[in-house]
Design a protein around this motif. Structure first.
Motif, PDB file in Angstrom:
ATOM      1  N   ARG A  76       0.839  -1.209   0.000  1.00  0.00           N
ATOM      2  CA  ARG A  76       0.000   0.000   0.000  1.00  0.00           C
ATOM      3  C   ARG A  76       0.869   1.252   0.000  1.00  0.00           C
ATOM      4  NH1 ARG A  76      -2.684  -0.332   5.242  1.00  0.00           N
ATOM      5  NH2 ARG A  76      -1.350  -2.120   5.746  1.00  0.00           N
ATOM      6  N   CYS A  77       0.381   2.298  -0.635  1.00  0.00           N
ATOM      7  CA  CYS A  77       1.145   3.553  -0.645  1.00  0.00           C
ATOM      8  C   CYS A  77       0.188   4.730  -0.838  1.00  0.00           C
ATOM      9  CB  CYS A  77       2.168   3.560  -1.779  1.00  0.00           C
ATOM     10  SG  CYS A  77       3.239   5.007  -1.725  1.00  0.00           S
ATOM     11  N   ASN A  78       0.548   5.853  -0.224  1.00  0.00           N
ATOM     12  CA  ASN A  78      -0.310   7.051  -0.339  1.00  0.00           C
ATOM     13  C   ASN A  78       0.055   7.878  -1.564  1.00  0.00           C
ATOM     14  OD1 ASN A  78       2.197   7.533   0.888  1.00  0.00           O
ATOM     15  ND2 ASN A  78       1.486   9.528   1.631  1.00  0.00           N
ATOM     16  N   LEU A  79       1.071   7.459  -2.292  1.00  0.00           N
ATOM     17  CA  LEU A  79       1.453   8.162  -3.527  1.00  0.00           C
ATOM     18  C   LEU A  79       1.309   7.194  -4.703  1.00  0.00           C
ATOM     19  CD1 LEU A  79       4.768  10.095  -2.586  1.00  0.00           C
ATOM     20  CD2 LEU A  79       2.384  10.873  -2.398  1.00  0.00           C
ATOM     21  N   SER A  80       1.389   7.719  -5.927  1.00  0.00           N
ATOM     22  CA  SER A  80       1.470   6.823  -7.100  1.00  0.00           C
ATOM     23  C   SER A  80       2.442   7.447  -8.092  1.00  0.00           C
ATOM     24  CB  SER A  80       0.101   6.611  -7.723  1.00  0.00           C
ATOM     25  OG  SER A  80      -0.500   7.858  -7.917  1.00  0.00           O
ATOM     26  N   CYS A  81       3.695   7.195  -7.812  1.00  0.00           N
ATOM     27  CA  CYS A  81       4.780   7.807  -8.585  1.00  0.00           C
ATOM     28  C   CYS A  81       4.884   7.151  -9.956  1.00  0.00           C
ATOM     29  CB  CYS A  81       6.107   7.645  -7.848  1.00  0.00           C
ATOM     30  SG  CYS A  81       6.043   8.250  -6.151  1.00  0.00           S
ATOM     31  N   LYS A  82       5.307   7.945 -10.930  1.00  0.00           N
ATOM     32  CA  LYS A  82       5.527   7.403 -12.281  1.00  0.00           C
ATOM     33  C   LYS A  82       6.663   6.378 -12.212  1.00  0.00           C
ATOM     34  CE  LYS A  82       4.364  11.884 -14.393  1.00  0.00           C
ATOM     35  NZ  LYS A  82       5.130  13.167 -14.391  1.00  0.00           N
ATOM     36  N   GLY A  83       6.508   5.278 -12.932  1.00  0.00           N
ATOM     37  CA  GLY A  83       7.582   4.288 -13.021  1.00  0.00           C
ATOM     38  C   GLY A  83       7.858   3.557 -11.719  1.00  0.00           C
ATOM     39  N   CYS A  84       6.846   3.477 -10.824  1.00  0.00           N
ATOM     40  CA  CYS A  84       7.056   2.813  -9.528  1.00  0.00           C
ATOM     41  C   CYS A  84       7.136   1.305  -9.734  1.00  0.00           C
ATOM     42  CB  CYS A  84       5.917   3.118  -8.568  1.00  0.00           C
ATOM     43  SG  CYS A  84       5.914   2.038  -7.117  1.00  0.00           S
ATOM     44  N   TYR A  85       8.305   0.698  -9.402  1.00  0.00           N
ATOM     45  CA  TYR A  85       8.450  -0.750  -9.632  1.00  0.00           C
ATOM     46  C   TYR A  85       7.582  -1.525  -8.661  1.00  0.00           C
ATOM     47  CZ  TYR A  85      11.309  -1.421  -5.499  1.00  0.00           C
ATOM     48  OH  TYR A  85      11.731  -1.496  -4.201  1.00  0.00           O
ATOM     49  N   ALA A  86       7.407  -0.982  -7.448  1.00  0.00           N
ATOM     50  CA  ALA A  86       6.611  -1.712  -6.443  1.00  0.00           C
ATOM     51  C   ALA A  86       5.176  -1.877  -6.932  1.00  0.00           C
ATOM     52  CB  ALA A  86       6.652  -0.967  -5.118  1.00  0.00           C
ATOM     53  N   GLN A  87       4.604  -0.805  -7.492  1.00  0.00           N
ATOM     54  CA  GLN A  87       3.215  -0.894  -7.958  1.00  0.00           C
ATOM     55  C   GLN A  87       3.130  -1.708  -9.243  1.00  0.00           C
ATOM     56  OE1 GLN A  87       1.441   3.027  -7.859  1.00  0.00           O
ATOM     57  NE2 GLN A  87       1.469   3.045  -5.624  1.00  0.00           N
ATOM     58  N   ALA A  88       4.240  -1.746 -10.004  1.00  0.00           N
ATOM     59  CA  ALA A  88       4.236  -2.514 -11.264  1.00  0.00           C
ATOM     60  C   ALA A  88       4.425  -3.998 -11.002  1.00  0.00           C
ATOM     61  CB  ALA A  88       5.353  -2.003 -12.170  1.00  0.00           C
ATOM     62  N   GLY A 121       8.450  -0.802   0.743  1.00  0.00           N
ATOM     63  CA  GLY A 121       7.026  -0.982   0.455  1.00  0.00           C
ATOM     64  C   GLY A 121       6.847  -0.937  -1.042  1.00  0.00           C
ATOM     65  N   GLY A 122       5.796  -0.271  -1.437  1.00  0.00           N
ATOM     66  CA  GLY A 122       4.772   0.578  -0.826  1.00  0.00           C
ATOM     67  C   GLY A 122       5.397   1.595   0.125  1.00  0.00           C
ATOM     68  N   GLU A 123       4.564   2.109   0.978  1.00  0.00           N
ATOM     69  CA  GLU A 123       5.015   3.106   1.954  1.00  0.00           C
ATOM     70  C   GLU A 123       4.973   2.476   3.347  1.00  0.00           C
ATOM     71  OE1 GLU A 123       6.307   5.614   4.485  1.00  0.00           O
ATOM     72  OE2 GLU A 123       6.647   5.824   2.323  1.00  0.00           O
ATOM     73  N   THR A 146      11.314   5.365   2.883  1.00  0.00           N
ATOM     74  CA  THR A 146       9.986   5.973   2.957  1.00  0.00           C
ATOM     75  C   THR A 146       9.866   7.125   1.973  1.00  0.00           C
ATOM     76  OG1 THR A 146       8.570   7.344   4.388  1.00  0.00           O
ATOM     77  CG2 THR A 146      10.899   7.331   4.906  1.00  0.00           C
ATOM     78  N   ASN A 147       8.626   7.372   1.501  1.00  0.00           N
ATOM     79  CA  ASN A 147       8.462   8.554   0.641  1.00  0.00           C
ATOM     80  C   ASN A 147       8.417   9.820   1.499  1.00  0.00           C
ATOM     81  OD1 ASN A 147       5.772   9.103   1.557  1.00  0.00           O
ATOM     82  ND2 ASN A 147       4.961   7.611   0.096  1.00  0.00           N
ATOM     83  N   GLY A 148       8.400   9.650   2.815  1.00  0.00           N
ATOM     84  CA  GLY A 148       8.565  10.751   3.765  1.00  0.00           C
ATOM     85  C   GLY A 148       7.328  11.579   4.024  1.00  0.00           C
ATOM     86  N   ARG A 181       8.015  13.390 -10.895  1.00  0.00           N
ATOM     87  CA  ARG A 181       7.811  11.938 -10.750  1.00  0.00           C
ATOM     88  C   ARG A 181       6.848  11.611  -9.612  1.00  0.00           C
ATOM     89  NH1 ARG A 181      11.628   6.901  -9.105  1.00  0.00           N
ATOM     90  NH2 ARG A 181      10.081   5.345  -9.655  1.00  0.00           N
ATOM     91  N   ARG A 182       6.923  12.382  -8.506  1.00  0.00           N
ATOM     92  CA  ARG A 182       6.176  11.983  -7.309  1.00  0.00           C
ATOM     93  C   ARG A 182       4.901  12.783  -7.085  1.00  0.00           C
ATOM     94  NH1 ARG A 182       8.712   8.655  -3.776  1.00  0.00           N
ATOM     95  NH2 ARG A 182      10.448   7.645  -4.829  1.00  0.00           N
ATOM     96  N   GLY A 183       4.763  13.895  -7.791  1.00  0.00           N
ATOM     97  CA  GLY A 183       3.535  14.677  -7.638  1.00  0.00           C
ATOM     98  C   GLY A 183       3.837  16.096  -7.199  1.00  0.00           C
TER      99      GLY A 183
HETATM  100  S1  SF4 Z   1       7.854   4.835  -5.725  1.00  0.00           S
HETATM  101 FE1  SF4 Z   1       7.495   4.475  -3.538  1.00  0.00          FE
HETATM  102  S2  SF4 Z   1       6.317   6.266  -2.871  1.00  0.00           S
HETATM  103 FE2  SF4 Z   1       6.152   6.192  -5.070  1.00  0.00          FE
HETATM  104  S3  SF4 Z   1       4.285   5.045  -5.472  1.00  0.00           S
HETATM  105 FE3  SF4 Z   1       5.996   3.616  -5.506  1.00  0.00          FE
HETATM  106  S4  SF4 Z   1       6.048   2.784  -3.458  1.00  0.00           S
HETATM  107 FE4  SF4 Z   1       4.856   4.689  -3.358  1.00  0.00          FE
END
Ligand code: SF4
Length: 373
Positions: A76-88, A121-123, A146-148, A181-183
């Motif tokens: 889980r994460c509160n952001l959705s960064c471009k090119g995030c490998y964790a979400q991919a 994570g995620g976050e 952490t994305n901080g 990238r992060r918003g």
């Molecule tokens: S790169 Fe990190 S902070 Fe950004 S969406 Fe992916 S897990 Fe979340």
């Protein structure tokens, strides 16, 4: 050949253990101006030696215990960064391991001699229960990537009291790179977060994903100078691994890759801080440290994987203990053929060998099926 591999294994394990001791001794020297931090790192140096000895003992049972465990405690994460490998890559719908299982896994890792844990994570801070768990294992150091954005005043006060937690804030460089990238607005809120950590004299770090577009920012040194002035004493430069064709252009060029190791040396000479370049620094240990050579990855669902970038596994902590899971044939097969993992093409060498990994898993499954018949 077996004797050569044994000798190599003995060699890189010795180098890795020595490097961890040097790493934390440097952290101790860097923090001397803050007695509580310095005292913690002094104890950590001693713990590193005890942990290395413990791994050696377990090694005599034929179990390869890595010095480091990277544990992605949530997807889980509160952001959705471009090119995030964790979400991919980590798209499992299976539930995450609960707090008791997290605590049990960390307790077992400590018992096996794991030196330190990287929480990702995620976050990770969406799972606040991790703070109590970290507090239960005072001699294990936890780098929390952490994305901080969740580190408000209350959380910063808690982190201040948990000496063995080191927050590693993800940035892409300056405002433009980070926000694109992060918003929008992320860089400004992270500047406030870094201010909070500095005001409380918290030992913290930053992690920069190095791409072809932010390489110049990293190279000119102003970013490092500004972060060092803001109290940052630990820098991770992680080469971007393209997960799909849409982000292949982000990969650094061969010239940039060649420049990276020189850059790290110049930073280490100019700034009293710690610098780690991934996977560049793995060359000092004979190449990719995945699959237990230096670290293994635990997914939020409990899968034991070679690396966070490689969601392939044949063992899960819901079905076996960590000690049993480290006997994984899949991990052993990757480790014993680590010479196949020539770095150089896009961050993670193992990700580029996915067909080979699939073949190993298929063959292992076939062998297991035949055995069952
Ligand atoms: S790169 Fe990190 S902070 Fe950004 S969406 Fe992916 S897990 Fe979340």
């Amino acid at each position: 050949m077996k004797a050569v591999k044994q000798k190599e294994k003995k060699n890189y394990t010795r180098i890795l253990n020595k490097s961890l001791k040097i790493f934390f001794s440097t952290a101790w020297r860097i923090t001397l101006s803050h007695p509580s931090q310095a005292y913690f790192f002094f104890r950590t140096v001693r713990w590193q030696m005890k942990a290395a000895k413990r791994r050696g003992e377990i090694g005599k049972e034929g179990i390869h215990v890595p010095a480091i465990i990277i544990y992605s405690i949530t997807d889980r994460c509160n952001l959705s960064c471009k090119g995030c490998y964790a979400q991919a890559l980590h798209t499992s719908t299976e539930s995450e391991m609960n707090a008791d299982k997290m605590r049990e896994t960390i307790r077992e890792a400590r018992g096996l001699g794991v030196s330190f844990m990287v929480l990702a994570g995620g976050e990770p801070f969406v799972r606040r229960e991790i703070l109590d768990i970290i507090g239960n294992f005072k001699d294990v150091i936890f780098f929390v990537f952490t994305n901080g954005t969740l580190i408000d005043g209350e959380l910063a006060d808690r982190i201040k009291r948990i000496h063995n937690l080191v927050p590693i804030i993800s940035l892409e460089g300056n405002r433009l790179e980070t926000d694109s990238r992060r918003g929008s607005g992320i860089f400004r809120s992270l500047s406030e977060v870094i201010g909070r950590l500095q005001k409380r004299h918290i030992f913290f770090g930053t992690s920069v994903t190095v791409t072809s577009s932010n390489f110049d920012i990293v190279e000119d040194g102003q970013f490092v100078r500004d972060m060092h002035r803001s109290g940052c004493r630990l820098f991770f430069f992680v080469e971007y691994t393209p997960i799909d064709s849409t982000t292949e252009a982000w990969e650094i060029t061969d010239n940039q890759r060649r420049a990276l190791s020189g850059l790290m040396e110049s930073f280490r000479a100019r700034f009293p801080a710690l610098f780690i370049s991934v996977p560049e620094d793995e060359k000092d240990f004979g190449g990719c440290l995945s699959a237990g050579r230096g670290f293994v990855h635990i997914s939020a669902q409990g899968n034991i994987e070679p690396c966070p970038f490689v969601p392939y596994s044949d063992t899960n902590l819901r079905e076996s203990s960590l000690k049993e899971a480290l006997k994984s044939n899949f991990l052993a097969a990757v480790r014993e053929n680590s010479d196949r993992l020539e770095e150089g093409k896009g961050g993670c060498a193992l990700w580029n060998k996915r067909e080979w990994l699939n073949a190993i898993l298929a063959e292992k499954k076939h062998t297991a099926d035949v055995k069952e018949q």
